[in-house]
Structures are given as structure tokens and as C-alpha cells.
Design a protein around this motif. Structure first.
Motif, PDB file in Angstrom:
ATOM      1  N   GLY A 231       0.839  -1.188   0.000  1.00 61.28           N
ATOM      2  CA  GLY A 231       0.000   0.000   0.000  1.00 61.28           C
ATOM      3  C   GLY A 231       0.874   1.237   0.000  1.00 61.28           C
ATOM      4  O   GLY A 231       1.973   1.231   0.563  1.00 61.28           O
ATOM      5  N   TYR A 232       0.397   2.276  -0.614  1.00 59.20           N
ATOM      6  CA  TYR A 232       1.119   3.540  -0.628  1.00 59.20           C
ATOM      7  C   TYR A 232       0.324   4.521   0.214  1.00 59.20           C
ATOM      8  O   TYR A 232      -0.876   4.728  -0.006  1.00 59.20           O
ATOM      9  CB  TYR A 232       1.305   4.038  -2.071  1.00 59.20           C
ATOM     10  N   TYR A 233       0.997   5.084   1.199  1.00 58.71           N
ATOM     11  CA  TYR A 233       0.305   5.831   2.243  1.00 58.71           C
ATOM     12  C   TYR A 233       0.904   7.222   2.403  1.00 58.71           C
ATOM     13  O   TYR A 233       2.097   7.454   2.154  1.00 58.71           O
ATOM     14  CB  TYR A 233       0.400   5.097   3.584  1.00 58.71           C
ATOM     15  N   LEU A 234       0.026   8.105   2.862  1.00 56.95           N
ATOM     16  CA  LEU A 234       0.437   9.446   3.240  1.00 56.95           C
ATOM     17  C   LEU A 234       0.316   9.552   4.754  1.00 56.95           C
ATOM     18  O   LEU A 234      -0.772   9.420   5.311  1.00 56.95           O
ATOM     19  CB  LEU A 234      -0.457  10.495   2.564  1.00 56.95           C
ATOM     20  N   VAL A 235       1.452   9.746   5.425  1.00 52.47           N
ATOM     21  CA  VAL A 235       1.473   9.934   6.875  1.00 52.47           C
ATOM     22  C   VAL A 235       1.599  11.433   7.130  1.00 52.47           C
ATOM     23  O   VAL A 235       2.547  12.071   6.651  1.00 52.47           O
ATOM     24  CB  VAL A 235       2.653   9.184   7.511  1.00 52.47           C
ATOM     25  N   TYR A 236       0.642  12.014   7.847  1.00 53.06           N
ATOM     26  CA  TYR A 236       0.642  13.466   7.980  1.00 53.06           C
ATOM     27  C   TYR A 236       0.190  13.901   9.370  1.00 53.06           C
ATOM     28  O   TYR A 236      -0.427  13.136  10.128  1.00 53.06           O
ATOM     29  CB  TYR A 236      -0.247  14.114   6.915  1.00 53.06           C
ATOM     30  N   SER A 237       0.504  15.153   9.666  1.00 48.84           N
ATOM     31  CA  SER A 237       0.151  15.736  10.958  1.00 48.84           C
ATOM     32  C   SER A 237      -1.292  16.225  10.922  1.00 48.84           C
ATOM     33  O   SER A 237      -1.737  16.829   9.942  1.00 48.84           O
ATOM     34  CB  SER A 237       1.086  16.898  11.283  1.00 48.84           C
TER      35      SER A 237
ATOM     36  N   THR B  81       8.051   9.530  -7.101  1.00 52.48           N
ATOM     37  CA  THR B  81       8.078  10.377  -8.296  1.00 52.48           C
ATOM     38  C   THR B  81       6.707  10.430  -8.957  1.00 52.48           C
ATOM     39  O   THR B  81       6.230  11.492  -9.383  1.00 52.48           O
ATOM     40  CB  THR B  81       9.127   9.856  -9.289  1.00 52.48           C
ATOM     41  N   LEU B  82       6.048   9.284  -9.014  1.00 55.09           N
ATOM     42  CA  LEU B  82       4.710   9.248  -9.602  1.00 55.09           C
ATOM     43  C   LEU B  82       3.741  10.127  -8.825  1.00 55.09           C
ATOM     44  O   LEU B  82       2.941  10.876  -9.411  1.00 55.09           O
ATOM     45  CB  LEU B  82       4.197   7.806  -9.629  1.00 55.09           C
ATOM     46  N   TRP B  83       3.790  10.035  -7.479  1.00 52.59           N
ATOM     47  CA  TRP B  83       2.858  10.819  -6.669  1.00 52.59           C
ATOM     48  C   TRP B  83       3.178  12.311  -6.725  1.00 52.59           C
ATOM     49  O   TRP B  83       2.289  13.162  -6.667  1.00 52.59           O
ATOM     50  CB  TRP B  83       2.860  10.318  -5.227  1.00 52.59           C
TER      51      TRP B  83
ATOM     52  N   VAL C 224      -2.977   8.576   9.062  1.00 53.10           N
ATOM     53  CA  VAL C 224      -2.501   7.926   7.843  1.00 53.10           C
ATOM     54  C   VAL C 224      -3.636   7.889   6.838  1.00 53.10           C
ATOM     55  O   VAL C 224      -4.782   7.583   7.187  1.00 53.10           O
ATOM     56  CB  VAL C 224      -2.006   6.492   8.136  1.00 53.10           C
ATOM     57  N   LEU C 225      -3.307   8.184   5.597  1.00 58.77           N
ATOM     58  CA  LEU C 225      -4.279   8.109   4.508  1.00 58.77           C
ATOM     59  C   LEU C 225      -3.741   7.158   3.453  1.00 58.77           C
ATOM     60  O   LEU C 225      -2.621   7.320   2.972  1.00 58.77           O
ATOM     61  CB  LEU C 225      -4.507   9.496   3.893  1.00 58.77           C
ATOM     62  N   LYS C 226      -4.533   6.138   3.124  1.00 58.14           N
ATOM     63  CA  LYS C 226      -4.118   5.180   2.101  1.00 58.14           C
ATOM     64  C   LYS C 226      -4.388   5.775   0.720  1.00 58.14           C
ATOM     65  O   LYS C 226      -5.496   6.186   0.405  1.00 58.14           O
ATOM     66  CB  LYS C 226      -4.893   3.874   2.278  1.00 58.14           C
ATOM     67  N   LEU C 227      -3.343   5.795  -0.122  1.00 58.22           N
ATOM     68  CA  LEU C 227      -3.461   6.381  -1.449  1.00 58.22           C
ATOM     69  C   LEU C 227      -3.804   5.336  -2.504  1.00 58.22           C
ATOM     70  O   LEU C 227      -4.705   5.532  -3.317  1.00 58.22           O
ATOM     71  CB  LEU C 227      -2.164   7.097  -1.815  1.00 58.22           C
ATOM     72  N   SER C 228      -3.079   4.228  -2.500  1.00 54.78           N
ATOM     73  CA  SER C 228      -3.330   3.148  -3.473  1.00 54.78           C
ATOM     74  C   SER C 228      -2.582   1.914  -3.019  1.00 54.78           C
ATOM     75  O   SER C 228      -1.847   1.943  -2.023  1.00 54.78           O
ATOM     76  CB  SER C 228      -2.866   3.563  -4.884  1.00 54.78           C
ATOM     77  N   GLU C 229      -2.729   0.817  -3.759  1.00 57.77           N
ATOM     78  CA  GLU C 229      -1.984  -0.390  -3.468  1.00 57.77           C
ATOM     79  C   GLU C 229      -1.825  -1.209  -4.739  1.00 57.77           C
ATOM     80  O   GLU C 229      -2.598  -1.060  -5.692  1.00 57.77           O
ATOM     81  CB  GLU C 229      -2.680  -1.239  -2.400  1.00 57.77           C
ATOM     82  N   GLU C 230      -0.804  -2.058  -4.758  1.00 56.15           N
ATOM     83  CA  GLU C 230      -0.580  -2.946  -5.888  1.00 56.15           C
ATOM     84  C   GLU C 230       0.255  -4.129  -5.417  1.00 56.15           C
ATOM     85  O   GLU C 230       0.939  -4.062  -4.384  1.00 56.15           O
ATOM     86  CB  GLU C 230       0.113  -2.214  -7.037  1.00 56.15           C
ATOM     87  N   SER C 231       0.215  -5.215  -6.179  1.00 58.52           N
ATOM     88  CA  SER C 231       0.952  -6.422  -5.827  1.00 58.52           C
ATOM     89  C   SER C 231       2.448  -6.189  -5.986  1.00 58.52           C
ATOM     90  O   SER C 231       2.894  -5.437  -6.860  1.00 58.52           O
ATOM     91  CB  SER C 231       0.517  -7.590  -6.712  1.00 58.52           C
TER      92      SER C 231
ATOM     93  N   PHE D  86       4.783  12.638   4.929  1.00 62.67           N
ATOM     94  CA  PHE D  86       5.717  11.916   4.065  1.00 62.67           C
ATOM     95  C   PHE D  86       4.990  10.751   3.411  1.00 62.67           C
ATOM     96  O   PHE D  86       3.971  10.248   3.921  1.00 62.67           O
ATOM     97  CB  PHE D  86       6.962  11.449   4.826  1.00 62.67           C
ATOM     98  N   LEU D  87       5.500  10.329   2.274  1.00 62.79           N
ATOM     99  CA  LEU D  87       4.956   9.197   1.523  1.00 62.79           C
ATOM    100  C   LEU D  87       5.734   7.947   1.890  1.00 62.79           C
ATOM    101  O   LEU D  87       6.961   7.985   2.036  1.00 62.79           O
ATOM    102  CB  LEU D  87       5.059   9.457   0.017  1.00 62.79           C
ATOM    103  N   THR D  88       5.038   6.829   2.047  1.00 68.27           N
ATOM    104  CA  THR D  88       5.707   5.582   2.412  1.00 68.27           C
ATOM    105  C   THR D  88       4.998   4.400   1.784  1.00 68.27           C
ATOM    106  O   THR D  88       3.805   4.476   1.446  1.00 68.27           O
ATOM    107  CB  THR D  88       5.754   5.409   3.949  1.00 68.27           C
ATOM    108  N   GLU D  89       5.740   3.320   1.631  1.00 71.30           N
ATOM    109  CA  GLU D  89       5.177   2.050   1.170  1.00 71.30           C
ATOM    110  C   GLU D  89       5.009   1.164   2.406  1.00 71.30           C
ATOM    111  O   GLU D  89       5.977   0.814   3.049  1.00 71.30           O
ATOM    112  CB  GLU D  89       6.111   1.374   0.168  1.00 71.30           C
ATOM    113  N   GLY D  90       3.794   0.814   2.710  1.00 68.16           N
ATOM    114  CA  GLY D  90       3.553  -0.008   3.890  1.00 68.16           C
ATOM    115  C   GLY D  90       3.476   0.841   5.143  1.00 68.16           C
ATOM    116  O   GLY D  90       4.005   1.955   5.213  1.00 68.16           O
ATOM    117  N   ILE D  91       2.796   0.319   6.130  1.00 70.03           N
ATOM    118  CA  ILE D  91       2.568   1.064   7.371  1.00 70.03           C
ATOM    119  C   ILE D  91       2.661   0.097   8.536  1.00 70.03           C
ATOM    120  O   ILE D  91       2.204  -1.041   8.443  1.00 70.03           O
ATOM    121  CB  ILE D  91       1.192   1.763   7.351  1.00 70.03           C
ATOM    122  N   THR D  92       3.286   0.491   9.595  1.00 70.10           N
ATOM    123  CA  THR D  92       3.385  -0.353  10.779  1.00 70.10           C
ATOM    124  C   THR D  92       2.559   0.253  11.903  1.00 70.10           C
ATOM    125  O   THR D  92       2.137   1.410  11.846  1.00 70.10           O
ATOM    126  CB  THR D  92       4.847  -0.483  11.246  1.00 70.10           C
TER     127      THR D  92
END
Length: 680
Positions: A126-132, A161-163, A214-221, A198-204
């Protein structure tokens, strides 16, 4: 066929069966033994800062990709050498053949000429946006709030880069801040105000802290990627991943639940805030005694609903919710109040989407799963077969539960639970159902069996269809709630602490009590028999000792009698002998005295004196022997006499003087008497 031929055929058959068994074992071993690789084959793995590879404070490694690769190594025999770098650096090294493998690689056709992908995906990124949450204009429904924000991204990340291009197309202007730190350190940068998001792949799970959402932007295999120089690694990994999927179909799901948090936005939108502000407290109708208890005196409630309200009132970062619980006694009353708009939602009800569609209501997300049991008199009760079940009139929860989960069952309604129990006892129905936490109450009846059903009750809130905004808020609070909160509340409510009497304990643990009694009784009997056996053994031993003692006493008596007889014989012998000796001695002494009158030679006179002294001494000895004989026979007489001591040494010396002269021995004696005469 001859006997010899039969034996030969039997040997051939046994040999064939043995060979077949060996072949089957080999085939089984082939399916279970890990896919082998060269023992010394070291796989160079690229490692970059991501949730896939986490290094703890003591150097311990973990993470989704790390765990997955370790599982693959069990089947392939691989060992790993880790090479650190950014994604772009590691990708270029793999293309150049400097490393062998990368994890979490997204599939791109443009990369097919450079690298190899695993046949199966290793998971979903998943591609996520972690923000205040302090960003102005945040409502969680659009990205416009990022306009003018400092947005961190992993330097060299293709997805970033895509985002960035996407935000530019949306006319959202951000300050891109390249990051070379871990995601956990990026969260700290948000807390210190160095970046806004910040943008991140995966979230813990560590990301979900106060003031950060956290806001989920998209996901892919995503896949494992391999260098084209190592096609054998791809083949071995594909085989291992297939074997893992075959033996543990939930492997990837378990990894995902271990390392990734469900992404729930802890912020609600402006539209939701407006509805809550204008509406006021959310009123919840509930059935008293159904997963929730109500105290009419204090107005307090406890149970599942109370735990939900305690959690949900402040679980959102930008709004505090207010609730009002309204008790009801029947489902009909609650439904009527809900339909009239007197309350906003009702609880608890089985989440029956079919009923919701037909009646014009809607259900929230599942709040809690309640395990169910069937109370029956049938030992071999089968829930998949048609059954006749008793329920209480108006209990929509059980009616919907049976209608959706066990549509081939026939429902019969009774006024109370006691009537349902009576119907089961009379054989009118095959069973009635209850939740698994209350099953102990029905196990007290010996003939009852409680069968756990495979389908639990899915409990949720029911709302009117015009309350869609409220539904979105309620669903958000439910998804944010840990499962342990509701399950703990359910367990605590359905199994309250209570004192158990001894009779109840015996009834509820009859088999254990009987077994314990049997064991204690058996031990008592065993110990009693052991003591009895030991007592009998000691008695036999005592009897044997007594018999031996009796024999010894008899022998001792015989020996004593013999000794007494011998002593009497000795005494008689001495007595008689003393008398027999004294008679001739008296004669000798008499003739000696007569001879002294005739002697004139001094030497002969001296000899005569010595003979007389020796005779007197011998007579004295004989008298003493006679005295001892009298003592033994109990006839002794005690008398007094006067003795002249001065003559005794001379008499004794006279006895031995002759023998001394023969041997030329000179004898002398000294007499020193204080008293010459003594009384004896």
C-alpha cells in the motif's frame, strides 16, 4: 498349487509390498523435504529502509520481507548476505549482477528486460500518506490540505516520483523533502515540525501515534525480483513459494497482520463534524440483559455497549462524540422507537442484511462476534441437518441468526427461555440456542449436551437509512477499535464472578469428583491392604519369634535343670568325698599323735609335728569344702570361733619346708600382727 509354490508366492508378494512401501516413503519425503540448493550458495539481497526490513536496537532483524525470505530459505537451503542502499542503487546493482535478489518489487513491463519476477506475488504494497493532524483544512477526504506543506519522500523511490507528478497535475503545490532515514524517524520529524507529511510504502503499528494520521493512497501487488544472471534462484523461490502456499495457505495473511496495521483515518470529515454538531448526542436503544445490563436506580450500564461508548467517545482526533443509552425491554419497542426517530440506532442485533433490505434499515460494521451453542438431548447432533429449534417470541436476534445461518431449521417460538427448556425436555424441539458463555447453566442438567456451532452471531448496530453520515462515523469508530476490547467486554459480561456452592461444584464437575473419589478410595484401600499385609507379615514374624523363644526357653529350662542336677551331683559328690576323706584323715591324725608320744629323736619329733600340721590344714580344707556343700544344699550353720593367727604362718611354712630343702631353697617368713587373736 503346492505348499512350496504358495510359500514362494507369499515371499514374492511380501517383497513387492516392501518395495512399494519404500517407494511411497520416498515419494512422501520428496514432497516434504525442502527444495535443495547448493549448500554453500549465498544469495546477495538488497536491503533498503522500509517496513519490509526492520533492525531493532540490538541488531535483531524482522519485517514482512525478512520473515518471508527466511521461510523460503527453509525450503531452499539459502543463506543471505545483505547489502544496504536506496531502492534505485540496489535496483541498478541487481541489473548489473552485483546482487541477486530484491524484495517488494512492483511489476513493471519496462523492467522485464532487466530483471526476473517471482511467479507469485509476495504480497500487496500500500502507498500511504502519513501526515500531521495540525495541517489546516484537513478533513481526510481530499489531498488539497497538502497545498504548501513540506512533503517528505524516500530519495530515489519510483512511486514517490509518480505521486509528485500526480500532485502537480492536481495543482497541489508541495515542498518535496528527500529523506534517507527510516519511516519511524520520519514520524519523529513530523512531531518536531521538520516536515508536515511523508509518503511511504507499507505502514506499521508504530505510526499510529497521537497527532499523526494515515491516509491510504493506493496499493498494488509486489514480487521478489532476481538478477537475470541467477535464473535458478527464481525457479527455487517459485517452488518454495508454492510449497509454502500448499502447506500454509494463510502464511501471507499472518505476515500482514503481524507487521501491518489496518489503516483507519482517525479524522472525520467536515461533513461528519457538521452533522454531529447539529445533531447532538447519539442516542442508542438497547435491550436490558442482552450483552448489556442497566441499573434503573443509578442509570449506569455495563457490558459490551458500555465498553463501546467508553472507547468511541474520544477515539477521533478532531471530534469528541457524545452518546446517550436508552433501555428497552423488547425488540418491538426498540424498532418502533427507531422508526419514529426517537433514537438514532439500536443494539444488539444480528447483522441481517436481508432484513435490512426488506425493512428499510441498515447495519453498521460488525461490532463483535458471539460464539453460539445448541443445547440438545442428542449426543450426535448435526447442525447441517434439518432441526427443530425453540426461540423466545420476539427475539429478532436469534430469528435472524437461524434464518441466515441455518435456513433448513424449523423455528418454534415460546414465551420464555423456561418454556424453551421445557419444550426440549418434552421432546417438542431438538434444541434451543444460546451464546457459548452461558452454556454452563445448561450443562447442569445431566441429559443436556451443548454443541458448539460453527457459525457465530455477528452483532452490530441498526440505523435508519437516512442516517448515512452517522453510519460512516460509527463504522469508523468500530474499525479503529481493537478486537480485544469487545471480546474482553463480552467475556466479562457473560461470565460474571459469582460464588459457587459445593453442590454446584460437584454437579458441574461430577466426572472429576467421581474420579477423584475413586482415586482417593483406591488409595485408601491400597494403603489399608498394604498395612494389613504388613501387619499380617509382622504377626507371622512375631509368631515365629515367639515359637523360637518358646523353644529356646524350653532348651534353657532343660539346660538349667541339667545344671542344677550337675550342681547337686557335684555337691553330693563333694559332701560324700569330704566325709570319706575326713575318716582316714582322722585316723592318720590319731596315729600321728600316738606316734609323738613314743618318739625321742628331735628330728623325728619335728617331722611328726609337720605331719600333724599338714593334716590339720588338710582337715581344715575338707571342712571348708563341707561348708560349701552345706551352703549349696541350704543347710549351712554359722558359728563363732577364736583363732590364733600366729601359728598359721608357721604351719604353712612347715608344709612347704621339706620340698624347699630338697631344692636347696631357703624359706623364711616375717610375722607382723597387730592382733594375734581374732574372732571369726
Amino acid at each position: 498349487m503346492s505348499v512350496k509354490g504358495k510359500i514362494s508366492s507369499l515371499k514374492i508378494y511380501k517383497k513387492a509390498m516392501r518395495i512399494m512401501s519404500i517407494l511411497l516413503c520416498l515419494m512422501l519425503a520428496v514432497t516434504l523435504v525442502p527444495i535443495s540448493a547448493t549448500a554453500e550458495d549465498v544469495v546477495k539481497v538488497g536491503r533498503y529502509n522500509t517496513y519490509d526490513f526492520v533492525t531493532g536496537p540490538n541488531g535483531e532483524r524482522s519485517g514482512y520481507s525478512y520473515d518471508y525470505m527466511q521461510e523460503i530459505a527453509y525450503y531452499t537451503g539459502w543463506t543471505y548476505e545483505y547489502i544496504d542502499g536506496t531502492w534505485e542503487e540496489l535496483y541498478n546493482k541487481m541489473v548489473a549482477g552485483e546482487i541477486d535478489m530484491l524484495a517488494s518489487a512492483t511489476y513493471r513491463e519496462s523492467r522485464l528486460d532487466d530483471i526476473l519476477y517471482s511467479a507469485k506475488p509476495m504480497g500487496v504494497n500500500g502507498y500511504y500518506l502519513v501526515y500531521s493532524t495540525s495541517l489546516s483544512g484537513v478533513d481526510g477526504s481530499a489531498l488539497s490540505f497538502l497545498d504548501g506543506a513540506k512533503l517528505g519522500f524516500q530519495d530515489g523511490s519510483f512511486q514517490t516520483t509518480l505521486w509528485a507528478n500526480y500532485l502537480e497535475q492536481m495543482n497541489i503545490h508541495v515542498e518535496m523533502v528527500p529523506l534517507t532515514c527510516t519511516s519511524e524517524e520520519a514520524v519523529q520529524k513530523i512531531a518536531f515540525g521538520e516536515i508536515d507529511a511523508f509518503l511511504t510504502e507499507g505502514i506499521t503499528k508504530d505510526y499510529l501515534t497521537q497527532g499523526i494520521t494515515v491516509l491510504k493512497l493506493s496499493e498494488e501487488s509486489v514480487y521478489f525480483a532476481f538478477s537475470k544472471n541467477r535464473p535458478e534462484l527464481k525457479e527455487q523461490a517459485d517452488a518454495a513459494m508454492s510449497k509454502i502456499q500448499q502447506l500454509n495457505p494463510l502464511f501471507q495473511d499472518n505476515l500482514r497482520s503481524r507487521y501491518m496495521s489496518p489503516i483507519v483515518n482517525s479524522m472525520i470529515s467536515a461533513e461528519q463534524i457538521k452533522w454531529i454538531t447539529s445533531h447532538g448526542p447519539v442516542s442508542i436503544g438497547f435491550l436490558d440483559g442482552e450483552l448489556t445490563d442497566y441499573d434503573p436506580v443509578t442509570g449506569e450500564i455495563n457490558g459490551v455497549l458500555a465498553e463501546y461508548m467508553n472507547f468511541a467517545d474520544d477515539c477521533l482526533d478532531n471530534r469528541t462524540l457524545e452518546f446517550k443509552a436508552v433501555p428497552f425491554s423488547t425488540n418491538e419497542e426498540m424498532l418502533e422507537a427507531l422508526g419514529n426517530g426517537e433514537i438514532d440506532m439500536i443494539f444488539p442485533l444480528v447483522r441481517s442484511l436481508n432484513f435490512a433490505e426488506e425493512s428499510g434499515y441498515m447495519f453498521s460494521t460488525q461490532l463483535v462476534n458471539v460464539p453460539m451453542t445448541a443445547v440438545t438431548r442428542q449426543r450426535d447432533f448435526n447442525e447441517s441437518e434439518p432441526q427443530t429449534v425453540a426461540i423466545v417470541e420476539g427475539d429478532l436476534t436469534q430469528k435472524w441468526y437461524i434464518g441466515e445461518r441455518y435456513s433448513n431449521w424449523t423455528v418454534r417460538e415460546y414465551k420464555t427461555y423456561e418454556d424453551c427448556e421445557k419444550a426440549l425436555e418434552d421432546g417438542q424441539v431438538n434444541c434451543f440456542i444460546t451464546n457459548a458463555y452461558a452454556v454452563q447453566d445448561y450443562l447442569k442438567i445431566k441429559k443436556n449436551y451443548c454443541i458448539y456451532l460453527s457459525e457465530p452471531e455477528s452483532i452490530a448496530f441498526m440505523l435508519r437509512r437516512d442516517s448515512i453520515t452517522l453510519l460512516s462515523v460509527i463504522n469508523q469508530t468500530i474499525v479503529m477499535m481493537p478486537d480485544s476490547v469487545m471480546q474482553g467486554a463480552l467475556t466479562k459480561f457473560e461470565t460474571p464472578e459469582r460464588s459457587i456452592t459445593f453442590a454446584e461444584f460437584v454437579r458441574e464437575n461430577a466426572l472429576s469428583v467421581i474420579l477423584m473419589v475413586v482415586i482417593i478410595f483406591g488409595l485408601f484401600i491400597t494403603l489399608t491392604l498394604m498395612f494389613l499385609f504388613k501387619s499380617r507379615k509382622e504377626e507371622r514374624k512375631t509368631a515365629e519369634l515367639n515359637a523360637q523363644l518358646q523353644i529356646n526357653q524350653e532348651k534353657l529350662t532343660e539346660a538349667l535343670d541339667s545344671a542344677e542336677q550337675a550342681n547337686r551331683a557335684k555337691t553330693n559328690f563333694l559332701f560324700n568325698m569330704s566325709h570319706d576323706i575326713r575318716t582316714p584323715m582322722n585316723a592318720i591324725m590319731g596315729y600321728s599323735q600316738l606316734m609323738r608320744k613314743e618318739l625321742t629323736d628331735p628330728k623325728l619329733i619335728d617331722y611328726q609335728k609337720k605331719i600333724e600340721a599338714s593334716g590339720e590344714l588338710l582337715i581344715s580344707i575338707i571342712n571348708h569344702v563341707l561348708d560349701m556343700s552345706r551352703i549349696d544344699s541350704g543347710k549351712t550353720e554359722i558359728y563363732e570361733d577364736v583363732l590364733d593367727l600366729s601359728g598359721i604362718p608357721e604351719a604353712i611354712a612347715g608344709v612347704f619346708e621339706t620340698e624347699a630343702d630338697k631344692k636347696n631353697i631357703e624359706m623364711s617368713y616375717t610375722l607382723n600382727l597387730k592382733k594375734q587373736i581374732c574372732l571369726c
